[in-house]
Motif scaffolding. Structure first.
Motif, mmCIF file in Angstrom:
data_model
loop_
_atom_site.group_PDB
_atom_site.id
_atom_site.type_symbol
_atom_site.label_atom_id
_atom_site.label_comp_id
_atom_site.label_asym_id
_atom_site.label_seq_id
_atom_site.Cartn_x
_atom_site.Cartn_y
_atom_site.Cartn_z
ATOM 1 N N ASP A 113 29.361 43.643 41.697
ATOM 2 C CA ASP A 113 28.889 44.664 40.737
ATOM 3 C C ASP A 113 28.536 45.985 41.404
ATOM 4 N N TRP A 153 35.153 48.392 49.605
ATOM 5 C CA TRP A 153 34.496 47.195 49.063
ATOM 6 C C TRP A 153 33.390 47.560 48.072
ATOM 7 N N MET A 201 41.226 48.541 38.532
ATOM 8 C CA MET A 201 41.207 48.205 39.941
ATOM 9 C C MET A 201 42.546 47.599 40.378
ATOM 10 N N ASN A 209 28.257 44.553 52.713
ATOM 11 C CA ASN A 209 27.892 44.764 51.315
ATOM 12 C C ASN A 209 26.397 45.015 51.146
ATOM 13 N N ARG A 265 32.860 48.617 44.906
ATOM 14 C CA ARG A 265 33.685 48.725 43.706
ATOM 15 C C ARG A 265 33.147 47.744 42.676
ATOM 16 N N PRO A 266 33.357 47.982 41.396
ATOM 17 C CA PRO A 266 32.745 47.159 40.346
ATOM 18 C C PRO A 266 33.080 45.680 40.417
ATOM 19 N N ASP A 267 34.293 45.337 40.890
ATOM 20 C CA ASP A 267 34.678 43.923 40.897
ATOM 21 C C ASP A 267 34.238 43.198 42.162
ATOM 22 N N ASN A 268 33.381 43.844 42.981
ATOM 23 C CA ASN A 268 32.823 43.197 44.163
ATOM 24 C C ASN A 268 31.300 43.282 44.093
ATOM 25 N N ASP A 316 29.193 49.104 41.464
ATOM 26 C CA ASP A 316 29.829 50.189 40.716
ATOM 27 C C ASP A 316 29.002 51.457 40.871
ATOM 28 N N CYS A 360 41.212 51.044 46.208
ATOM 29 C CA CYS A 360 40.629 50.637 44.928
ATOM 30 C C CYS A 360 41.594 50.766 43.759
ATOM 31 N N LYS A 391 45.280 45.279 41.890
ATOM 32 C CA LYS A 391 45.407 43.831 42.015
ATOM 33 C C LYS A 391 46.174 43.453 43.277
#
Length: 452
Positions: free
Chosen positions: A239, A232, A1, A190, A234-237, A241, A266, A3
């Protein structure tokens, strides 16, 4: 992802320094084709256009401050329900896919980027995953011969030799697996439940999303680009995924080996090009990119919208292409299926200019010094193109000094096809224009420089 995001314009975008080239040679080759195209016609269109408000966003309470500003005819919950129910009155009888495709080709567009599904979850294609779709009996348009709007548009744009890009929203606010009605109504964009507490629910959403992407990429012929909005998810938000790699690699292995994917904002191996929104980077970029911006003020249809002039469109396109990008220019069709007449006039002005000067844009790549004040540069093999932007009242100076590092053999005015006298002193090439007749409001003059 990713940064790092570039904080610019209405929508941040992934830093070019974090771009990861695709592993597949077929995808890399198709990216070269894509970056040759330069100009795409983007379209946001769905039943909510009847209300003349923002598309999807008023449904999210967390985005209400700006997105609900047009919803003033009733209390907000009533307005939102009327938005959800807009499919029941959507009947764009003036929809003309053949005419749209012909107009796009005449105006110099090379591909279509169409909103198959926005965040509100309404499908403009004949999916088997939901009845919230254009071909459902609840939608009056379902009896039309071109009720499957995505299918009709892709058919006609391909007949004109144009490419096809699928805009698809990863979040789906209509899906009971993303915003279950028994959970919180819609506090943010979300998912409205905790995925770790309801993994089965989330898995159903993942499979639902995969099925829709599979339908779009297997039922509608060759797809050049899968353009994924809703970064938004995405796995780091929270979970969120959707295991995008699984469905993309499945499609590439069995149907579309060349498929370009742009998982916007992403980063990583499935953001094959980056997508600044309603902004143009300050400098030329060496990675694939595409600015998406609007012909009017908004992406969605508004009854009071105003539109960029032909001159503004030409200068915008020169800005984008001189920096190495593509321009996806959005037009929002009317509720009746026609395109706004003032917008079409601007597109035709752009097309008239491209008929004369398009060779200096299509198939080109960046060329130092890229741009300076009113000059824009591109390159194609041994030819360098320099464009001089007119003021609103066009006039040519007696001479222009261009920056060219190679030895120049000939300079040609693209409009007249006449040779232009020049003098070279190192990297400075002065072209003498006293004998070049002014051609009217062409917005920018173009010169082809043949160099060693």
């Amino acid at each position: 992802m990713a940064k790092t995001l570039v904080v610019n314009g209405i929508h941040n975008y992934t830093s070019p320094e974090e771009y990861i080239p695709p592993k597949s040679e077929a995808v890399r080759e198709h990216l070269e084709w894509f970056m040759d195209q330069k100009l795409g016609l983007m379209m946001h269109w769905a039943p909510g256009c009847q209300l003349g408000t923002y598309e999807s966003w008023p449904l999210s309470d967390g985005d209400g401050i700006w997105s609900q500003e047009d919803m003033t005819w009733a209390d907000i919950e009533t307005c939102k329900q009327q938005y959800w129910d807009a499919n029941k009155t959507f009947n764009p009888v003036k929809f003309d896919p053949e005419g749209w495709a012909r107009l796009a080709a005449e105006c110099g567009f090379k591909y279509l980027l169409f909103t198959t599904k926005h965040h509100d979850g309404f499908c403009m294609f004949d999916t088997k995953t939901t009845d919230y779709k254009i071909t459902a009996p609840s939608c009056p348009f379902h009896m039309h011969r071109d009720a499957d709007i995505v299918g009709a548009l892709f058919r006609e744009f391909r007949r004109q030799g144009l490419g096809t890009s699928v805009y698809f929203s990863k979040p789906d606010w209509h899906s009971k697996y993303y915003w279950p009605p028994k959970s919180a109504p819609a506090p943010t964009r979300n998912v409205n439940y905790t995925i770790s507490e309801h993994p089965d629910m989330w898995e159903k959403f993942v499979q639902f999303t995969h099925r829709q992407i599979r339908e779009l990429c297997t039922n509608y012929g060759k797809i050049d680009v899968l353009w994924l909005d809703g970064g938004w998810v995405r796995p780091d938000n929270l979970d969120q995924d959707i295991r995008l790699g699984e469905i993309v690699e499945e499609i590439r292995s069995c149907a579309q080996p060349h498929l370009i994917v742009s998982e916007r904002t992403c980063g990583g191996e499935y953001e094959n090009y980056i997508t600044p929104e309603k902004t143009v980077p300050d400098e030329a970029l060496t990675v694939p990119w595409e600015t998406c911006t609007t012909l009017g003020k908004k992406f969605s249809f508004h009854y009071t919208d105003t539109f960029k002039s032909g001159r503004e469109l030409v200068l915008l396109l020169l800005d984008v292409v001189s920096k190495g990008g593509n321009l996806a220019l959005n037009i929002a069709p009317q509720p009746d299926g026609a395109l706004p007449a003032p917008a079409v006039r601007s597109l035709r002005d752009l097309g008239a200019w491209l008929k004369i000067f398009g060779d200096g844009l299509y198939g080109t790549r960046i060329c130092a010094p890229y741009f300076s004040e009113r000059l824009f540069y591109t390159r194609k093999e041994d030819d360098i193109y320099a464009f001089f932007a007119y003021e609103e009242i066009p006039s040519l100076p007696d001479q222009l000094t261009l920056s060219v590092t190679n030895t120049v053999r000939r300079v040609t005015c693209m409009r007249t096809n006449e040779t232009v006298r020049f003098r070279q002193n190192g990297d400075a090439v002065t072209i003498f224009l006293e004998n070049v007749p002014l051609g009217g409001a062409f917005y920018a003059e173009g010169f082809c420089i043949t160099a060693d």
